[in-house]
Scaffold this motif. Structure first.
Motif, PDB file in Angstrom:
ATOM      1  N   ASP A 201       0.993  -1.358  -0.291  1.00 18.42           N
ATOM      2  CA  ASP A 201       0.106   0.287   0.077  1.00 18.42           C
ATOM      3  C   ASP A 201       1.236   1.205   0.297  1.00 18.42           C
ATOM      4  O   ASP A 201       0.928   2.165  -1.053  1.00 18.42           O
TER       5      ASP A 201
ATOM      6  N   PHE B 214       2.702   1.450  -3.816  1.00 20.45           N
ATOM      7  CA  PHE B 214       2.155   1.954  -4.757  1.00 20.45           C
ATOM      8  C   PHE B 214       1.206   3.061  -4.748  1.00 20.45           C
ATOM      9  O   PHE B 214       1.254   4.302  -5.572  1.00 20.45           O
ATOM     10  N   LYS B 215       1.355   3.750  -3.450  1.00 21.43           N
ATOM     11  CA  LYS B 215       0.739   5.042  -3.104  1.00 21.43           C
ATOM     12  C   LYS B 215       1.791   6.208  -3.085  1.00 21.43           C
ATOM     13  O   LYS B 215       1.551   7.597  -3.940  1.00 21.43           O
TER      14      LYS B 215
ATOM     15  N   ALA C 248       1.819   6.665  -6.732  1.00 22.14           N
ATOM     16  CA  ALA C 248       0.650   7.161  -7.369  1.00 22.14           C
ATOM     17  C   ALA C 248       0.708   8.707  -7.357  1.00 22.14           C
ATOM     18  O   ALA C 248       0.602   9.648  -8.261  1.00 22.14           O
TER      19      ALA C 248
ATOM     20  N   PHE D 204      -4.001   0.329  -2.395  1.00 20.91           N
ATOM     21  CA  PHE D 204      -2.881   0.444  -3.104  1.00 20.91           C
ATOM     22  C   PHE D 204      -2.415  -0.671  -3.591  1.00 20.91           C
ATOM     23  O   PHE D 204      -1.870  -1.147  -2.654  1.00 20.91           O
TER      24      PHE D 204
ATOM     25  N   ASP E 274      -5.429   2.534  -8.214  1.00 18.76           N
ATOM     26  CA  ASP E 274      -4.844   3.965  -8.016  1.00 18.76           C
ATOM     27  C   ASP E 274      -4.429   4.984  -7.669  1.00 18.76           C
ATOM     28  O   ASP E 274      -4.042   5.921  -6.850  1.00 18.76           O
TER      29      ASP E 274
END
Length: 371
Positions: free
Chosen positions: A25, A28-29, A32, A194, A358
């Motif tokens: 999480d 990938f956050k 993004a 995410f 995401d």
């Protein structure tokens, strides 16, 4: 978002490689946020300080702080997972740039007990109701010393969580956590996990086996797998168990069962190959865990997903799964599905690629940080 948006981003662990739930999480956050045009100043707590070129792609600066490994921290009034992440060097680095601060989990918040940060807006990504999480670990743990430490950690978090009053906003991972935070602290925005998947693979038809994958160092996962092994003794269909640890333990459990096989899990690409061949993915838990990332990955990249009620608490994701509440129902559902071709609805693809997007979910967070 424009490139002038700047953000301090504090991670409880080094998020690359993203190889377990919470840190997936985080990674990938972070990615993004960067793709949304935010200049990220990345602060990492961890055990090993090595230059990480992948993380440098998504951050203006990367700072590292060692997690203390001191047995006497058990006597500290704060939870060990908090007190082991000291904020002194972090504080001096935050002062270099007056940008909002994004904290990943309560574990990174010791600095708020050490220093006053009145000039910074502060935001929290809540990864668990920690006392519930550690209580669950305690119940699943066999080692008496670890069991006691988990119990103590849970008790300390009951009082420590009041630190949430210091945040401008708290972003929760599950609907249960959202309700809890709102009822106690009158704040909270639910943002789904995410995960890094962009497109639904849409594997129609049949696969060749049932797949379970997970980190078997976690006591709840070991307990759940023992339950599944006992269940699949009564199902005449191949059952693959994939993990990067506990190989000897698993093989000792399945030695007398010809339909069961252990597969050493090498990396995420290997997991994608296993997803391609799986007809059913099964995930089970004995403690409430929001929405497990293993289920999200299976939904995007494989066929049927069978779960119990503690694995997913998001109704939008839950409707894409097949639920079972006990051993008898699990056997019944499995026996039906092995005779059924996978044919997802249009709604299935829409939920995965839009609700669990995401980039869109990053925008929801950033709109609250940069109104």
């Amino acid at each position: 978002m424009n490139s002038e948006k700047q953000l301090h981003f504090i991670s409880m662990d080094v998020p690359f490689p993203p190889n377990y739930g919470g840190i997936i999480d985080v990674f990938f956050k972070l990615k993004a946020f960067n793709q949304s045009g935010v200049k990220v100043y990345l602060h990492l707590f961890g055990f090993k300080n090595e230059r990480n070129l992948e993380l440098e792609k998504y951050a203006e600066e990367v700072y590292f702080y060692p997690i203390k490994q001191n047995p006497f921290l058990v006597f500290n009034k704060y939870p060990i997972s908090v007190s082991s992440r000291n904020g002194e060097k972090l504080y001096s680095n935050l002062l270099k740039n007056k940008a909002p601060i994004f904290f990943e989990s309560l574990k990174t918040t010791k600095i708020l007990n050490q220093f006053s940060l009145p000039d910074f807006s502060k935001f929290l990504r809540l990864h668990n109701i920690e006392q519930n999480y550690f209580e669950g670990l305690s119940k699943s743990e066999w080692n008496p010393i670890k069991k006691k430490l988990f119990e103590l950690e849970a008790k300390k978090y009951i009082d420590y969580e009041k630190i949430m009053t210091q945040f401008d906003q708290v972003f929760t991972l599950s609907n249960y956590e959202q309700s809890y935070v709102f009822n106690k602290y009158k704040k909270g925005t639910f943002i789904p996990v995410f995960h890094g998947n962009e497109f639904f693979r849409n594997l129609n038809g049949f696969g060749d086996y049932i797949l379970y994958h997970g980190d078997l160092r976690a006591s709840d996962n070991k307990k759940s797998l023992e339950f599944l092994i006992d269940t699949f003794k009564e199902i005449d269909y191949p059952f693959l168990i994939a993990s990067s640890n506990q190989e000897k333990w698993v093989k000792s459990k399945i030695a007398n069962h010809k339909n069961m096989k252990f597969v050493y899990l090498e990396n995420f690409n290997h997991l994608l190959e296993l997803f391609s061949g799986a007809h059913i993915n099964v995930s089970w838990s004995f403690q409430q865990s929001g929405t497990k990332l293993k289920v999200v990955n299976a939904l995007f990249n494989s066929r049927f997903s069978v779960i119990n009620d503690k694995v997913v608490d998001d109704k939008n994701i839950r409707q894409l799964c097949v639920e079972a509440c006990d051993k008898a129902e699990l056997i019944s559902q499995i026996n039906k599905l092995i005779q059924t071709p996978f044919q997802p609805s249009v709604n299935y693809k829409f939920i995965l690629e839009n609700y669990l997007n995401d980039k869109l979910n990053a925008q929801k967070i950033l709109k609250e940080i940069f109104p």
